[in-house]
Write a protein that holds these residues in place. Structure first.
Motif, PDB file in Angstrom:
ATOM      1  N   GLN A  64       0.824  -1.210   0.000  1.00  0.00           N
ATOM      2  CA  GLN A  64       0.000   0.000   0.000  1.00  0.00           C
ATOM      3  C   GLN A  64       0.863   1.266   0.000  1.00  0.00           C
ATOM      4  OE1 GLN A  64      -3.359   0.059  -0.332  1.00  0.00           O
ATOM      5  NE2 GLN A  64      -3.130   2.256  -0.553  1.00  0.00           N
ATOM      6  N   SER A 110       2.075   6.539  -6.912  1.00  0.00           N
ATOM      7  CA  SER A 110       1.014   7.413  -7.392  1.00  0.00           C
ATOM      8  C   SER A 110       1.408   8.879  -7.238  1.00  0.00           C
ATOM      9  CB  SER A 110      -0.276   7.116  -6.626  1.00  0.00           C
ATOM     10  OG  SER A 110      -1.287   8.001  -7.011  1.00  0.00           O
ATOM     11  N   ASN A 111       2.030   9.220  -6.107  1.00  0.00           N
ATOM     12  CA  ASN A 111       2.493  10.598  -5.908  1.00  0.00           C
ATOM     13  C   ASN A 111       3.572  10.970  -6.920  1.00  0.00           C
ATOM     14  OD1 ASN A 111       0.741  10.989  -3.806  1.00  0.00           O
ATOM     15  ND2 ASN A 111       2.290  10.814  -2.207  1.00  0.00           N
ATOM     16  N   GLU A 114       0.968   4.281  -2.870  1.00  0.00           N
ATOM     17  CA  GLU A 114       0.808   5.721  -2.606  1.00  0.00           C
ATOM     18  C   GLU A 114       2.010   6.522  -3.094  1.00  0.00           C
ATOM     19  OE1 GLU A 114      -1.911   7.110  -1.780  1.00  0.00           O
ATOM     20  OE2 GLU A 114      -2.948   5.234  -1.379  1.00  0.00           O
ATOM     21  N   GLY A 132      -2.624  10.716   0.432  1.00  0.00           N
ATOM     22  CA  GLY A 132      -1.637   9.672   0.194  1.00  0.00           C
ATOM     23  C   GLY A 132      -0.547   9.624   1.243  1.00  0.00           C
ATOM     24  N   SER A 152      -8.776  14.063  -2.704  1.00  0.00           N
ATOM     25  CA  SER A 152      -7.373  13.692  -2.873  1.00  0.00           C
ATOM     26  C   SER A 152      -6.546  14.338  -1.770  1.00  0.00           C
ATOM     27  CB  SER A 152      -6.868  14.143  -4.253  1.00  0.00           C
ATOM     28  OG  SER A 152      -6.882  15.553  -4.331  1.00  0.00           O
TER      29      SER A 152
END
Length: 192
Positions: free
Chosen positions: A96, A103-104, A100, A156, A153
């Motif tokens: 996970q 994705s960042n 994150e 994260g 959003s």
């Protein structure tokens, strides 16, 4: 010797496989071709000697800076941690965290023509799993947001803080940064 003869000799030479080297035989004969070359004997260590367990494992991969690259980072993390037999809870948390951080990197640190790098390090002696995501935007530093939790959003890094035992970032020359997180393989019981 002509170039064609060298090429043919290289094609005829066979190297022992890892499995052949692990058989426990003191040596393995390797064919060097049928052009008048003698067989070569490769000495190997006996596997009956004490073997030490692997205590540190490292995986590193450059990925395209796109949503597909971020998905691959998560899949590669899951597969490697499964192969390394990391316990379920730390593996799930690491997967996970990688999702994150990747994705960042894709959302906030994309540079045309540049990807991001995923690095996993498992240290069984220290009992720590470290994940790193390196991107090309060193001027965009990670910060835990102080915003409304109802937003769509921006959470994260809050997830990274919640899932990781330690996290931070460091510069990556010449102009990038590495965001890292560490997850302990065993959590210590808390005192009541």
């Amino acid at each position: 010797m002509s170039r064609a003869e060298l090429t043919q000799r290289d094609q005829d030479f066979t190297v022992p496989s890892i499995e052949q080297l692990r058989t426990g035989n003191r040596s393995t004969e390797v064919s060097a071709g049928g052009h008048g070359h003698m067989p070569v004997t490769v000495a190997t260590m006996s596997t009956s000697a004490t073997e030490f367990p692997v205590t540190v494992r490292v995986f590193s991969q450059r990925l395209i800076c796109s949503p597909r690259g971020a998905r691959w980072a998560r899949v590669l993390t899951r597969d490697h941690l499964r192969d390394w037999e990391v316990p379920h809870d730390p593996a799930e948390r690491a997967e996970q965290v990688v999702a994150e951080l990747a994705s960042n990197a894709v959302r906030h640190a994309r540079v045309p023509g540049r990807g991001f790098k995923l690095r996993l390090k498992l240290d069984r002696v220290a009992g720590v799993m470290r994940v790193e995501v390196t991107d090309a935007r060193g001027e965009r530093l990670p910060a835990v947001p102080h915003q409304d939790m109802d937003g769509e959003s921006g959470r994260g890094l809050l997830l990274v803080v919640a899932l990781a035992d330690r996290w931070g970032w460091e510069p990556y020359a010449p102009s990038g940064k590495t965001v890292w997180a560490e997850i302990d393989l065993q959590t210590l019981p808390t005192r009541a």
